[in-house]
Design a protein around this motif. Structure first.
Motif, PDB file in Angstrom:
ATOM      1  N   GLU A 133      22.326  84.923  37.275  1.00 55.82           N
ATOM      2  CA  GLU A 133      21.833  85.007  35.661  1.00 55.82           C
ATOM      3  C   GLU A 133      22.589  85.734  34.789  1.00 55.82           C
ATOM      4  O   GLU A 133      23.316  85.729  33.800  1.00 55.82           O
ATOM      5  CB  GLU A 133      20.024  85.525  35.762  1.00 55.82           C
ATOM      6  N   LEU A 135      26.021  85.502  35.156  1.00 60.72           N
ATOM      7  CA  LEU A 135      27.937  84.880  35.086  1.00 60.72           C
ATOM      8  C   LEU A 135      26.470  83.711  34.036  1.00 60.72           C
ATOM      9  O   LEU A 135      27.583  83.462  33.222  1.00 60.72           O
ATOM     10  CB  LEU A 135      27.675  84.561  36.575  1.00 60.72           C
ATOM     11  N   LEU A 136      25.406  83.164  34.259  1.00 62.37           N
ATOM     12  CA  LEU A 136      25.273  82.134  33.301  1.00 62.37           C
ATOM     13  C   LEU A 136      25.164  83.040  32.359  1.00 62.37           C
ATOM     14  O   LEU A 136      25.572  82.456  30.539  1.00 62.37           O
ATOM     15  CB  LEU A 136      23.144  81.733  33.546  1.00 62.37           C
ATOM     16  N   GLY A 138      26.574  85.485  30.581  1.00 60.28           N
ATOM     17  CA  GLY A 138      28.201  86.244  29.835  1.00 60.28           C
ATOM     18  C   GLY A 138      28.139  84.130  29.730  1.00 60.28           C
ATOM     19  O   GLY A 138      29.123  84.620  29.082  1.00 60.28           O
ATOM     20  N   PHE A 139      28.343  83.127  30.096  1.00 60.54           N
ATOM     21  CA  PHE A 139      29.064  81.988  29.177  1.00 60.54           C
ATOM     22  C   PHE A 139      28.328  81.695  28.153  1.00 60.54           C
ATOM     23  O   PHE A 139      28.653  81.397  27.503  1.00 60.54           O
ATOM     24  CB  PHE A 139      28.527  81.064  30.720  1.00 60.54           C
ATOM     25  N   ILE A 140      26.801  81.899  28.399  1.00 58.71           N
ATOM     26  CA  ILE A 140      26.051  81.649  27.288  1.00 58.71           C
ATOM     27  C   ILE A 140      26.544  82.208  25.422  1.00 58.71           C
ATOM     28  O   ILE A 140      26.476  81.940  25.053  1.00 58.71           O
ATOM     29  CB  ILE A 140      24.647  81.482  27.696  1.00 58.71           C
ATOM     30  N   ASP A 142      29.239  83.897  25.974  1.00 56.82           N
ATOM     31  CA  ASP A 142      30.851  84.314  25.786  1.00 56.82           C
ATOM     32  C   ASP A 142      31.623  83.925  24.088  1.00 56.82           C
ATOM     33  O   ASP A 142      30.557  82.813  23.378  1.00 56.82           O
ATOM     34  CB  ASP A 142      31.306  82.399  26.727  1.00 56.82           C
ATOM     35  N   ASP A 144      33.837  83.082  22.870  1.00 50.80           N
ATOM     36  CA  ASP A 144      35.069  81.930  22.049  1.00 50.80           C
ATOM     37  C   ASP A 144      33.758  80.693  22.812  1.00 50.80           C
ATOM     38  O   ASP A 144      33.571  79.961  21.819  1.00 50.80           O
ATOM     39  CB  ASP A 144      35.869  81.649  23.249  1.00 50.80           C
ATOM     40  N   PHE A 145      33.291  80.388  23.972  1.00 48.11           N
ATOM     41  CA  PHE A 145      32.977  78.888  24.522  1.00 48.11           C
ATOM     42  C   PHE A 145      31.310  79.309  24.637  1.00 48.11           C
ATOM     43  O   PHE A 145      30.816  78.060  25.190  1.00 48.11           O
ATOM     44  CB  PHE A 145      33.615  78.622  26.090  1.00 48.11           C
ATOM     45  N   ILE A 147      27.212  79.323  23.871  1.00 45.15           N
ATOM     46  CA  ILE A 147      26.805  77.976  23.578  1.00 45.15           C
ATOM     47  C   ILE A 147      25.686  79.175  21.992  1.00 45.15           C
ATOM     48  O   ILE A 147      25.356  78.848  21.069  1.00 45.15           O
ATOM     49  CB  ILE A 147      25.564  77.768  24.053  1.00 45.15           C
ATOM     50  N   ALA A 150      28.315  79.490  19.114  1.00 48.75           N
ATOM     51  CA  ALA A 150      28.668  77.651  18.875  1.00 48.75           C
ATOM     52  C   ALA A 150      27.233  78.013  17.270  1.00 48.75           C
ATOM     53  O   ALA A 150      27.483  77.155  16.847  1.00 48.75           O
ATOM     54  CB  ALA A 150      28.406  76.814  19.582  1.00 48.75           C
ATOM     55  N   ARG A 159      30.105  84.835  13.641  1.00 48.30           N
ATOM     56  CA  ARG A 159      30.575  84.612  15.406  1.00 48.30           C
ATOM     57  C   ARG A 159      30.037  86.624  15.326  1.00 48.30           C
ATOM     58  O   ARG A 159      30.582  86.977  14.447  1.00 48.30           O
ATOM     59  CB  ARG A 159      31.092  84.451  15.985  1.00 48.30           C
ATOM     60  N   THR A 248      27.692  91.501  34.134  1.00 51.65           N
ATOM     61  CA  THR A 248      28.342  90.481  32.976  1.00 51.65           C
ATOM     62  C   THR A 248      29.960  91.939  32.480  1.00 51.65           C
ATOM     63  O   THR A 248      30.604  91.225  32.380  1.00 51.65           O
ATOM     64  CB  THR A 248      27.722  90.646  32.019  1.00 51.65           C
TER      65      THR A 248
END
Lengths: 306, 304
Positions: A133, A135-136, A138-140, A142, A144-145, A147, A150, A159, A248
């Motif tokens: 979770e 990692l997930l 950290g991605f959500i 993130d 730059d990338f 969601i 975005a 942002r 994270t």
């Protein structure tokens, strides 16, 4: 006369044999578990107490230095930061976590369809691993990338740095933590609500109690023991906050997400100041013990007073 | 006296009948559709909320099937253009992930088997066998719940280092062989277990071990299932201790392995999400399969 003595002797003998076989069987059954659990808790606990009085570097025993570690930790700015961060997490998470848990549990405690589906959904984050979770999210989140950024951009909002912004990182972690834990609160509250006899609520309705009156005067007092349990549980859990930080932010940026356990881990296994780490661990242990006992005593007093 | 008792139905039989009648009545009511008339407004909150809660996992699975270019485009697509499995093949081929997965299976499997045996034996002993020191030991066992692992971890590392277990799977298995929580769960189960069955076994000439093995355990399946499920989930998800006890990549568990992706593959999100999905799937399957038992276990531990 003779026969009664004989019977008494036989009975005593049988009794003694029973007790002896009980002793052997009992220890044969329970011994391995007792040995492992006690051996891996009390012995290291005492050892940690000794280590906290040394300058051990983890792999060598070190020298006895008295209470120097404890004197040092009183002036340690990182430790103070770790304490503050841990308390902030508790303050951000616990009230919302308990309120949301009770709220959803009340909604689920109706005879409605899909209750199994809902309960599954809410429990999934509690069951999945904190490492995954972390990692997930950290991605959500993130910058730059992710969601989330975005989405913010799509609706015309600026942002955010999220986990990379020292002023936001801890709050983001509290949100993620809420998401992983509140399913547990829901399930425990739901079990407590299901124990409230329907007659009690019906009686309250007949007495003219409205929705809110029933909530405040029937539901809340009935679930108070559970609330205290969840509060203590939540506090202990927050005091042990580690996995999400490690996966994270690793305590950053600028120590803004260092927690007590993360700091202990760093001290012992990163900086190899095991003696000092053990001292910090003891401070953590006593703090959580005092909080636990205090909360339980408070809960008991309140229940008697009412 | 005995004939009178034989003629009267025992209290156990009565309760079972009673419960069966209630169940039958409920079934009939359900069939008649009485539920439909009850308030359904809760769905307005519950449906969106539950979807939001699982959405991160949906996103995890979706992105694990996207290419990195798709993920990195701004804004990212909400659906993979085609089912890209490159992330999965990359994570399986170019990292030690298969080892990690196998190690996690070994550790969790060993933990489950050991706890089913040791916790049920200890729980049974504390609930049923009178032996010297049992009440003191039970209190000491439960008191260990107050000792945080962070306090004992440093000496535990030193002990395991001295006996040469560090950097082996043994270091991960030994602390999971039994647990105070598991003993407590089985203890409270056996306390409510009918004594008559064991006595019948004793009369048939079984010794304690035979009674336990042939009579008690087969009837303890619900409690054992609950214990097995929480043990598996806990062992599979553990990060703190494996992170400390294991230093070489091929001995990592999945959780420790996952953390090495952080930073290293920072732009390879497809690969990372594939790894995260593979790590989460086993535990989710166990949970979905045994959800009822899992909930019983956690609520039972709290209420007791």
């Amino acid at each position: 006369m003779a026969t009664t003595i004989d019977e008494a002797t036989i009975a005593r003998d049988a009794n003694r044999r029973m007790r002896r076989s009980g002793n052997i069987a009992g220890w044969a059954f329970a011994g391995p578990s007792v040995f492992i659990v006690l051996g891996l808790s009390f012995i290291p606990m005492i050892w940690a107490g000794y280590l906290s009085l040394t300058d051990s570097n983890l792999l060598s025993a070190g020298h006895f230095i008295g209470f120097a570690n404890y004197a040092a930790l009183a002036k340690d700015p990182t430790l103070r930061q770790a304490f503050t961060n841990t308390l902030l997490l508790a303050v951000m998470y616990l009230p919302v976590g308990l309120a949301a848990g009770l709220g959803v549990a009340i909604l689920l405690n109706q005879k409605i369809k899909l209750i199994g589906f809902y309960r599954t959904c809410f429990l999934v984050p509690f069951v999945a691993s904190a490492a995954a979770e972390g990692l997930l999210f950290g991605f959500i989140f993130d910058p730059d990338f992710g969601i989330v950024n975005a989405g913010l951009q799509a609706v015309g909002l600026p942002r955010q740095g999220f986990l990379q912004d020292p002023s936001e990182a801890l709050a983001v972690l509290a949100i993620v933590y809420f998401w992983t834990q509140f399913g547990f609160n829901i399930v425990i509250y739901l079990a407590a609500l299901q124990d409230i006899p329907e007659e009690v609520l019906e009686a309250a309705s007949i007495d003219g109690a409205g929705r809110w009156a029933k909530f405040w005067h029937v539901t809340v007092p009935t679930v108070r023991p559970v609330t205290i349990f969840l509060l203590v549980w939540g506090l202990i859990d927050v005091f042990q906050f580690f996995d999400l930080v490690y996966t994270t932010t690793r305590g950053g940026p600028l120590n803004s997400t260092v927690t007590l356990v993360y700091y202990i881990w760093q001290l012992a296994f990163n900086f190899f100041t095991a003696g000092y780490g053990a001292a910090v661990a003891y401070v953590l242990f006593f703090t959580s013990l005092i909080v636990t006992v205090g909360a339980l005593a408070f809960g008991r007093r309140r229940r008697i007073a009412l | 006296m005995t004939s009178e008792q034989a003629l009267r139905p025992g209290p156990g039989v009565d309760m079972a009948l009673h419960r069966a009648r209630i169940e039958e009545a409920e079934r009939r009511m359900r069939r008649s559709g009485w539920r439909r008339r009850l308030p359904q407004r809760g769905h307005l909150v519950l449906l969106p909320l539950s979807i939001i809660v699982v959405l991160p996992f949906v996103w995890m699975i979706l992105t694990s099937f996207m290419t990195d270019t798709e993920i990195n485009s701004i804004p990212p697509p909400l659906w993979p253009h085609h089912l890209y499995t490159g992330g999965y093949s990359a994570v399986l081929a170019s990292s030690d992930f298969p080892y990690w997965f196998l190690n996690s299976l070994i550790v969790s499997g060993a933990a489950v088997i050991a706890q089913l045996v040791l916790c049920s034996m200890a729980g049974y002993a504390f609930a049923r066998i009178q032996f010297r020191g049992s009440s003191v030991m039970l209190i000491l066992l439960l008191a260990t719940a107050l000792i945080p692992f962070q306090l004992t971890v440093i000496p535990t590392f030193v002990i395991f280092h001295d006996i040469g277990l560090i950097n082996t799977l043994g270091a991960l298995i030994v602390p999971q062989l039994t647990s105070a929580l598991g003993i407590y769960l089985m203890y409270s189960f056996f306390q409510s277990f009918p004594r008559e069955l064991e006595e019948a076994g004793r009369i048939d000439g079984c010794n304690r071990l035979q009674v336990f093995w042939r009579v008690v355990l087969p009837l303890a399946k619900p409690a054992l299932a609950a214990l097995g499920i929480i043990t598996f989930i806990y062992a599979w998800n553990d990060l703190f201790w494996p992170l400390i006890a294991i230093t070489s990549s091929r001995t990592f568990t999945v959780q420790v392995g996952l953390t090495t992706f952080q930073g290293e593959h920072i732009t390879h999100w497809s690969q990372i999400m594939a790894g995260t999905t593979l790590t989460t799937v086993p535990v989710l399957l166990v949970f979905l399969f045994g959800q009822r038992r899992f909930i019983q276990a956690i609520t039972g531990a709290v209420k007791g």
